[in-house]
Design a protein around this motif. Structure first.
Motif, PDB file in Angstrom:
ATOM      1  N   GLY A   3      37.498  37.784  36.059  1.00 27.11           N
ATOM      2  CA  GLY A   3      38.054  36.758  35.185  1.00 27.11           C
ATOM      3  C   GLY A   3      39.357  37.193  34.572  1.00 27.11           C
ATOM      4  O   GLY A   3      40.148  37.916  35.202  1.00 27.11           O
ATOM      5  N   LYS A   4      39.572  36.764  33.335  1.00 22.54           N
ATOM      6  CA  LYS A   4      40.786  37.192  32.626  1.00 22.54           C
ATOM      7  C   LYS A   4      40.537  37.180  31.123  1.00 22.54           C
ATOM      8  O   LYS A   4      39.628  36.500  30.648  1.00 22.54           O
ATOM      9  N   GLY A   5      41.360  37.943  30.397  1.00 30.55           N
ATOM     10  CA  GLY A   5      41.283  37.980  28.938  1.00 30.55           C
ATOM     11  C   GLY A   5      40.376  39.101  28.443  1.00 30.55           C
ATOM     12  O   GLY A   5      39.544  39.630  29.182  1.00 30.55           O
ATOM     13  N   SER A   6      40.553  39.455  27.175  1.00 33.65           N
ATOM     14  CA  SER A   6      39.812  40.585  26.606  1.00 33.65           C
ATOM     15  C   SER A   6      38.355  40.212  26.365  1.00 33.65           C
ATOM     16  O   SER A   6      38.028  39.050  26.142  1.00 33.65           O
ATOM     17  N   ILE A  58      30.743  45.899  36.005  1.00 34.89           N
ATOM     18  CA  ILE A  58      32.106  46.080  35.499  1.00 34.89           C
ATOM     19  C   ILE A  58      32.807  44.727  35.368  1.00 34.89           C
ATOM     20  O   ILE A  58      32.371  43.734  35.961  1.00 34.89           O
ATOM     21  N   TYR A  59      33.883  44.735  34.595  1.00 31.45           N
ATOM     22  CA  TYR A  59      34.701  43.530  34.399  1.00 31.45           C
ATOM     23  C   TYR A  59      36.075  43.783  35.015  1.00 31.45           C
ATOM     24  O   TYR A  59      36.693  44.822  34.767  1.00 31.45           O
ATOM     25  N   VAL A  60      36.486  42.836  35.833  1.00 36.52           N
ATOM     26  CA  VAL A  60      37.712  42.997  36.602  1.00 36.52           C
ATOM     27  C   VAL A  60      38.612  41.788  36.360  1.00 36.52           C
ATOM     28  O   VAL A  60      38.136  40.651  36.362  1.00 36.52           O
ATOM     29  N   VAL A  61      39.878  42.047  36.115  1.00 37.58           N
ATOM     30  CA  VAL A  61      40.830  40.966  35.844  1.00 37.58           C
ATOM     31  C   VAL A  61      41.599  40.615  37.113  1.00 37.58           C
ATOM     32  O   VAL A  61      42.081  41.498  37.820  1.00 37.58           O
ATOM     33  N   ILE A  62      41.662  39.324  37.377  1.00 38.21           N
ATOM     34  CA  ILE A  62      42.429  38.834  38.531  1.00 38.21           C
ATOM     35  C   ILE A  62      43.598  38.005  37.995  1.00 38.21           C
ATOM     36  O   ILE A  62      43.408  37.160  37.113  1.00 38.21           O
ATOM     37  N   PRO A  63      44.810  38.253  38.458  1.00 39.86           N
ATOM     38  CA  PRO A  63      45.936  37.457  37.953  1.00 39.86           C
ATOM     39  C   PRO A  63      45.757  35.982  38.337  1.00 39.86           C
ATOM     40  O   PRO A  63      45.129  35.691  39.360  1.00 39.86           O
ATOM     41  N   PRO A  64      46.288  35.070  37.523  1.00 41.01           N
ATOM     42  CA  PRO A  64      46.119  33.634  37.801  1.00 41.01           C
ATOM     43  C   PRO A  64      47.069  33.171  38.908  1.00 41.01           C
ATOM     44  O   PRO A  64      47.995  32.394  38.667  1.00 41.01           O
ATOM     45  N   VAL A  65      46.827  33.683  40.113  1.00 45.97           N
ATOM     46  CA  VAL A  65      47.783  33.471  41.202  1.00 45.97           C
ATOM     47  C   VAL A  65      47.194  32.521  42.249  1.00 45.97           C
ATOM     48  O   VAL A  65      46.890  32.904  43.377  1.00 45.97           O
TER      49      VAL A  65
END
Lengths: 168, 291
Positions: A97-100, A115-122
């Motif tokens: 996802g995204k954000g803290s 785990i938490y993984v951030v994906i850019p909004p691309v």
């Protein structure tokens, strides 16, 4: 860049650290505000597996799915972040996802080996890396339904793992 | 050509121009936006942050080539019409603009996120959504006076993430502009931390009422230029960047890409109404059409 394939084994997650860049391949699920709390309720009465959902070693991408494409929504919305501990306990290894996130969520994920993984909004880039999509649950919710996507090389970065977080 | 045929042709031309403006807004970065990204990529020292910025710029290139959405949250259309003294506004123009928005959303395609049902169902989303992306209605159209024969439409596509984090509230200025800026910076640091889609251009309106402050914020988004920053705008950007939130919240020196500030007329009072919207890394998504 570490290549990650689903279903994800626990030892693969154990080796990942905050700041690692990964590339995701295989079948993943989607879910956001509407779907995730409903999924948690289904898990509570034991009916998720009966509906063909295999969460062990899975990835859940916090996104809508629509003709406009896919892209992360804020994972710190109450409905999403609040669902993450129960989904981790049910076997979801990677929340995308995204954000803290709050520290108590980061610790709950660590407790269950997730785990938490951030994906850019691309969205335009992801469109070329999404091979197929099909509704698996909650089709009545339209773009907020739970989908299964087959993906080839979604780019992402580890933001919370083993109790540590990139966010202060 | 008869008057009726001429009017029809004029109507169709407006519909097409509005649809194209909406698609441009949704699928491409502006030149000043691309230059702003290149500047921060060149100076960003955090490798995770630089990776995020480069990926965002790569996405903008892919979206422009595909003429497809930059972000799957294609946003709620907001229209600002600038009308010069030499132009008259007839009802058909507004109908054509609405039709152009619907056409643009179908062609893009926009995300089908119009909520169905009566008042209660639209609030609790209990009756689902429309499947047709063109059911997403634009917000009320704003009309501003302009010079000469100008008739220019700005189509803004407003994403949901920034709306969760935006704030319109009163600030006691204590006869100090610095006190108001301090409050804005405090809101911005808190909201940009949670936004996720950074670097954020900040859009800010300062007015006499909540409506006016929000309207000024929207104008700032429509008219702001990444390459033209006032000392006050630059000061706000620099102060929020000191937070170290960084692109996608991964840390780094670029949490905010620019600030677009519009200060309107003010009331003789100790209070200013401030609207602050932390725009996402794809915004401002603005397309323009001249009629």
């Amino acid at each position: 860049m570490v290549e990650i394939r689903t279903p994800i084994k626990s030892e693969v997650v154990a080796d990942l650290r905050v700041g690692d860049k990964i590339s995701i391949f295989g079948k993943i699920y989607t879910g956001r505000d509407m779907a995730l709390p409903k999924l948690v309720r289904l898990l509570g009465d034991g009916s998720a597996e009966a509906m063909g959902i295999e969460l062990d070693g899975s990835v859940i991408f916090h996104t809508a799915v629509s003709p406009a494409g896919v892209g992360p929504t804020s994972s710190n919305k109450a409905e999403i972040e609040g669902s993450m501990p129960a989904l981790s306990a049910a076997g979801v290894r990677l929340h995308l996802g995204k954000g803290s996130l709050r520290q108590d969520t980061v610790e709950a994920l660590a407790k269950h080996g997730s785990i938490y993984v951030v994906i850019p909004p691309v969205t335009a880039l992801l469109e070329g890396k999404t091979l197929s999509r099909r509704v698996v649950l909650f089709g009545e919710d339209g773009m907020e339904a739970m989908y299964e996507l087959e993906v080839a090389g979604y780019p992402a970065i580890v933001a919370a793992a083993h109790g540590e977080s990139i966010y202060r | 050509m008869s008057d009726m045929a001429g009017k029809r042709s004029e109507y169709d031309s407006v519909v097409r121009k509005v649809a194209d403006a909406l698609i441009r807004a949704s699928s491409s970065f502006r030149v000043d936006q691309i230059e702003a990204y290149r500047r921060v990529i060149a100076s960003e020292e955090n490798p995770s942050a630089r990776w995020a910025l480069e990926t965002l710029l790569e996405n903008a290139k892919a979206a422009a080539e595909r003429r497809s959405p930059l972000c799957d949250d294609t946003g709620i259309p907001h229209l600002i019409l600038e009308a010069g003294q030499g132009r008259s506004l007839e009802g058909w123009l507004f109908a054509a603009m609405q039709e152009g928005v619907a056409l643009g959303l179908r062609e893009l395609p926009g995300r089908p996120m119009a909520v169905a049902g009566d008042d209660r169902a639209r609030v609790d989303q209990s009756e689902g959504m429309f499947e047709d992306p063109s059911e997403v209605e634009p917000a009320p159209i704003m009309v501003l006076p302009a010079d000469g024969d100008t008739l220019r439409l700005h189509v803004l596509m407003q994403g949901g993430g920034p709306e969760i984090r935006a704030n319109t509230y009163r600030v006691f200025h204590k006869n100090s502009a610095e006190a108001v800026v301090d409050e804005i910076v405090s809101w911005a640091v808190e909201s940009v931390t949670l936004l996720g889609c950074t670097p954020s251009p900040l859009a800010i309106g300062i007015g006499r009422s909540h409506f006016e402050a929000s309207s000024l914020m929207l104008q700032a988004m429509a008219l702001g230029d990444f390459g033209k920053q006032s000392p006050l705008e630059k000061d706000i950007t620099d102060r929020v960047n000191e937070s170290g939130i960084g692109p996608l919240g991964l840390g780094g020196s670029h949490s905010v890409l620019a600030t677009f500030l519009k200060v309107g007329p003010q009331r003789a009072s100790g209070v200013r109404i401030v609207c602050m919207r932390p725009c996402c890394c794809m915004e401002p998504r603005v397309g323009r059409a001249e009629f």
